[in-house]
Motif scaffolding. Structure first.
Motif, PDB file in Angstrom:
ATOM      1  N   SER A   1       0.849  -1.196   0.000  1.00 31.47           N
ATOM      2  CA  SER A   1       0.000   0.000   0.000  1.00 31.47           C
ATOM      3  C   SER A   1       0.880   1.240   0.000  1.00 31.47           C
ATOM      4  CB  SER A   1      -0.939   0.020   1.208  1.00 31.47           C
ATOM      5  OG  SER A   1      -0.204   0.145   2.398  1.00 31.47           O
ATOM      6  N   TYR A   2       0.460   2.234  -0.764  1.00 31.34           N
ATOM      7  CA  TYR A   2       1.139   3.527  -0.850  1.00 31.34           C
ATOM      8  C   TYR A   2       0.075   4.607  -0.747  1.00 31.34           C
ATOM      9  CZ  TYR A   2       5.234   1.398  -3.275  1.00 31.34           C
ATOM     10  OH  TYR A   2       6.333   0.670  -3.638  1.00 31.34           O
ATOM     11  N   TYR A   3       0.485   5.785  -0.291  1.00 29.26           N
ATOM     12  CA  TYR A   3      -0.407   6.936  -0.319  1.00 29.26           C
ATOM     13  C   TYR A   3       0.443   8.198  -0.389  1.00 29.26           C
ATOM     14  CZ  TYR A   3      -4.213  10.103   0.554  1.00 29.26           C
ATOM     15  OH  TYR A   3      -5.139  11.112   0.411  1.00 29.26           O
ATOM     16  N   GLY A   4      -0.021   9.172  -1.146  1.00 28.13           N
ATOM     17  CA  GLY A   4       0.709  10.425  -1.207  1.00 28.13           C
ATOM     18  C   GLY A   4       0.238  11.308  -2.329  1.00 28.13           C
ATOM     19  N   THR A   5       1.076  12.284  -2.649  1.00 26.49           N
ATOM     20  CA  THR A   5       0.769  13.227  -3.723  1.00 26.49           C
ATOM     21  C   THR A   5       1.926  13.263  -4.711  1.00 26.49           C
ATOM     22  OG1 THR A   5       1.759  15.075  -2.536  1.00 26.49           O
ATOM     23  CG2 THR A   5      -0.588  14.713  -2.200  1.00 26.49           C
ATOM     24  N   MET A   6       1.639  13.787  -5.859  1.00 18.45           N
ATOM     25  CA  MET A   6       2.691  14.001  -6.851  1.00 18.45           C
ATOM     26  C   MET A   6       2.355  15.238  -7.656  1.00 18.45           C
ATOM     27  SD  MET A   6       2.013  11.231  -9.893  1.00 18.45           S
ATOM     28  CE  MET A   6       2.697   9.927  -8.982  1.00 18.45           C
ATOM     29  N   GLN A   7       3.386  15.865  -8.133  1.00 13.30           N
ATOM     30  CA  GLN A   7       3.217  16.982  -9.050  1.00 13.30           C
ATOM     31  C   GLN A   7       3.663  16.504 -10.421  1.00 13.30           C
ATOM     32  OE1 GLN A   7       5.383  20.276  -7.285  1.00 13.30           O
ATOM     33  NE2 GLN A   7       3.431  21.073  -6.542  1.00 13.30           N
ATOM     34  N   ILE A   8       2.841  16.831 -11.408  1.00 16.82           N
ATOM     35  CA  ILE A   8       3.114  16.410 -12.783  1.00 16.82           C
ATOM     36  C   ILE A   8       3.192  17.657 -13.647  1.00 16.82           C
ATOM     37  CG2 ILE A   8       2.298  15.040 -14.733  1.00 16.82           C
ATOM     38  CD1 ILE A   8       0.611  13.462 -12.586  1.00 16.82           C
ATOM     39  N   MET A   9       4.316  17.828 -14.282  1.00 18.59           N
ATOM     40  CA  MET A   9       4.505  18.978 -15.172  1.00 18.59           C
ATOM     41  C   MET A   9       3.998  18.598 -16.555  1.00 18.59           C
ATOM     42  SD  MET A   9       5.487  21.916 -14.596  1.00 18.59           S
ATOM     43  CE  MET A   9       5.579  23.323 -15.629  1.00 18.59           C
TER      44      MET A   9
ATOM     45  N   VAL B   1       8.757   2.093   2.304  1.00 20.47           N
ATOM     46  CA  VAL B   1       9.145   2.468   0.947  1.00 20.47           C
ATOM     47  C   VAL B   1       8.802   3.925   0.654  1.00 20.47           C
ATOM     48  CG1 VAL B   1       8.818   1.854  -1.480  1.00 20.47           C
ATOM     49  CG2 VAL B   1       8.619   0.091   0.266  1.00 20.47           C
ATOM     50  N   ILE B   2       9.642   4.548  -0.171  1.00 18.44           N
ATOM     51  CA  ILE B   2       9.326   5.865  -0.727  1.00 18.44           C
ATOM     52  C   ILE B   2       9.644   5.827  -2.221  1.00 18.44           C
ATOM     53  CG2 ILE B   2      11.587   6.850  -0.169  1.00 18.44           C
ATOM     54  CD1 ILE B   2       9.980   9.515   0.362  1.00 18.44           C
ATOM     55  N   ILE B   3       8.736   6.354  -3.019  1.00 19.36           N
ATOM     56  CA  ILE B   3       8.981   6.443  -4.458  1.00 19.36           C
ATOM     57  C   ILE B   3       9.898   7.640  -4.688  1.00 19.36           C
ATOM     58  CG2 ILE B   3       7.960   6.809  -6.734  1.00 19.36           C
ATOM     59  CD1 ILE B   3       5.392   5.498  -5.661  1.00 19.36           C
ATOM     60  N   VAL B   4      11.020   7.415  -5.349  1.00 25.26           N
ATOM     61  CA  VAL B   4      11.976   8.503  -5.569  1.00 25.26           C
ATOM     62  C   VAL B   4      12.032   8.962  -7.023  1.00 25.26           C
ATOM     63  CG1 VAL B   4      13.396   7.942  -3.565  1.00 25.26           C
ATOM     64  CG2 VAL B   4      13.946   6.902  -5.773  1.00 25.26           C
ATOM     65  N   ASP B   5      11.549   8.154  -7.953  1.00 27.83           N
ATOM     66  CA  ASP B   5      11.617   8.537  -9.366  1.00 27.83           C
ATOM     67  C   ASP B   5      10.466   7.902 -10.128  1.00 27.83           C
ATOM     68  OD1 ASP B   5      12.265   9.236 -11.958  1.00 27.83           O
ATOM     69  OD2 ASP B   5      14.296   8.438 -11.893  1.00 27.83           O
ATOM     70  N   PHE B   6       9.640   8.756 -10.728  1.00 26.05           N
ATOM     71  CA  PHE B   6       8.523   8.305 -11.576  1.00 26.05           C
ATOM     72  C   PHE B   6       8.735   8.702 -13.030  1.00 26.05           C
ATOM     73  CE2 PHE B   6       4.363   7.593  -9.037  1.00 26.05           C
ATOM     74  CZ  PHE B   6       4.361   6.259  -9.366  1.00 26.05           C
ATOM     75  N   GLY B   7       9.927   9.179 -13.345  1.00 23.50           N
ATOM     76  CA  GLY B   7      10.208   9.601 -14.706  1.00 23.50           C
ATOM     77  C   GLY B   7      10.235  11.114 -14.817  1.00 23.50           C
ATOM     78  N   PRO B   8      10.604  11.606 -16.023  1.00 22.79           N
ATOM     79  CA  PRO B   8      10.748  13.050 -16.221  1.00 22.79           C
ATOM     80  C   PRO B   8       9.445  13.811 -16.000  1.00 22.79           C
ATOM     81  CG  PRO B   8      11.458  11.795 -18.173  1.00 22.79           C
ATOM     82  CD  PRO B   8      10.894  10.825 -17.205  1.00 22.79           C
ATOM     83  N   GLY B   9       9.545  14.953 -15.314  1.00 21.42           N
ATOM     84  CA  GLY B   9       8.391  15.824 -15.125  1.00 21.42           C
ATOM     85  C   GLY B   9       7.423  15.380 -14.049  1.00 21.42           C
ATOM     86  N   VAL B  10       7.748  14.305 -13.321  1.00 20.77           N
ATOM     87  CA  VAL B  10       6.865  13.816 -12.265  1.00 20.77           C
ATOM     88  C   VAL B  10       7.640  13.860 -10.948  1.00 20.77           C
ATOM     89  CG1 VAL B  10       5.449  11.909 -11.441  1.00 20.77           C
ATOM     90  CG2 VAL B  10       5.695  12.301 -13.896  1.00 20.77           C
ATOM     91  N   TYR B  11       7.050  14.514  -9.951  1.00 24.49           N
ATOM     92  CA  TYR B  11       7.727  14.710  -8.674  1.00 24.49           C
ATOM     93  C   TYR B  11       6.872  14.084  -7.572  1.00 24.49           C
ATOM     94  CZ  TYR B  11       9.958  17.912 -11.828  1.00 24.49           C
ATOM     95  OH  TYR B  11      10.593  18.432 -12.930  1.00 24.49           O
TER      96      TYR B  11
END
Length: 160
Positions: free
Chosen positions: A37-45, A131-141
């Motif tokens: 299970s994961y929960y959080g926010t992300m910013q997508i450019m 766990v923490i997600i550190v990289d979702f690809g370019p433009g995604v934080y």
């Protein structure tokens, strides 16, 4: 003197009994099936946008880590539109009690894989990855944290 000796003996025994991440920990410690299970926010450019879009979401699924560190499984992702089932594949690496999950994810039925890099800490009992997600690809934080709780020592004991 006897009290000091006894105190030192008790302290030494207590120190040895504590879980220790500096012990030899192998990939065998990771093998198994996990409820994820994961929960959080992300910013997508978005291309051409003046500011990033922020989204909140969650992930729940079942993922296995094989004897060789191979990862496979599935999960449902919510918060970014309709709830969507995803396939997950990849590899796990472990050094002491910390590691890296190099993942490929895609919606079920899709052909194109996206990459995801997660970092984790293995609890000393070997049952949970924090766990923490550190990289979702370019433009995604991402600012997304998760927990992988082992539900079986056997890989592929359950599926999504």
């Amino acid at each position: 003197m006897k009290r000091l000796t006894m105190l030192m003996l008790v302290a030494f025994a207590a120190a040895i009994a504590q879980p220790n991440c500096s012990m030899d920990i192998s990939m065998d410690m990771l093998q198994g099936t996990y409820a994820v299970s994961y929960y959080g926010t992300m910013q997508i450019m978005q291309p051409g946008a003046a500011s990033p879009m922020t989204a909140t979401g969650g992930i729940v699924g079942v993922i296995s880590i094989g004897y060789d560190g191979a990862i496979s499984g599935g999960a449902a992702v919510s918060g970014f539109g309709p709830v969507t089932d995803y396939e997950v594949a990849g590899t796990a690496q472990l050094t002491g009690c910390v590691g890296k999950l190099s993942l490929k994810v895609r919606p079920k039925g899709a052909t194109e894989w996206k990459t995801e890099i997660d970092r984790f800490v293995l609890d000393p009992d070997g049952k949970t990855l924090f766990v923490i997600i550190v990289d979702f690809g370019p433009g995604v934080y991402p600012a997304i944290q998760g927990t992988w709780k082992r539900i079986s020592h056997l890989p592929y004991a359950a599926s999504w």
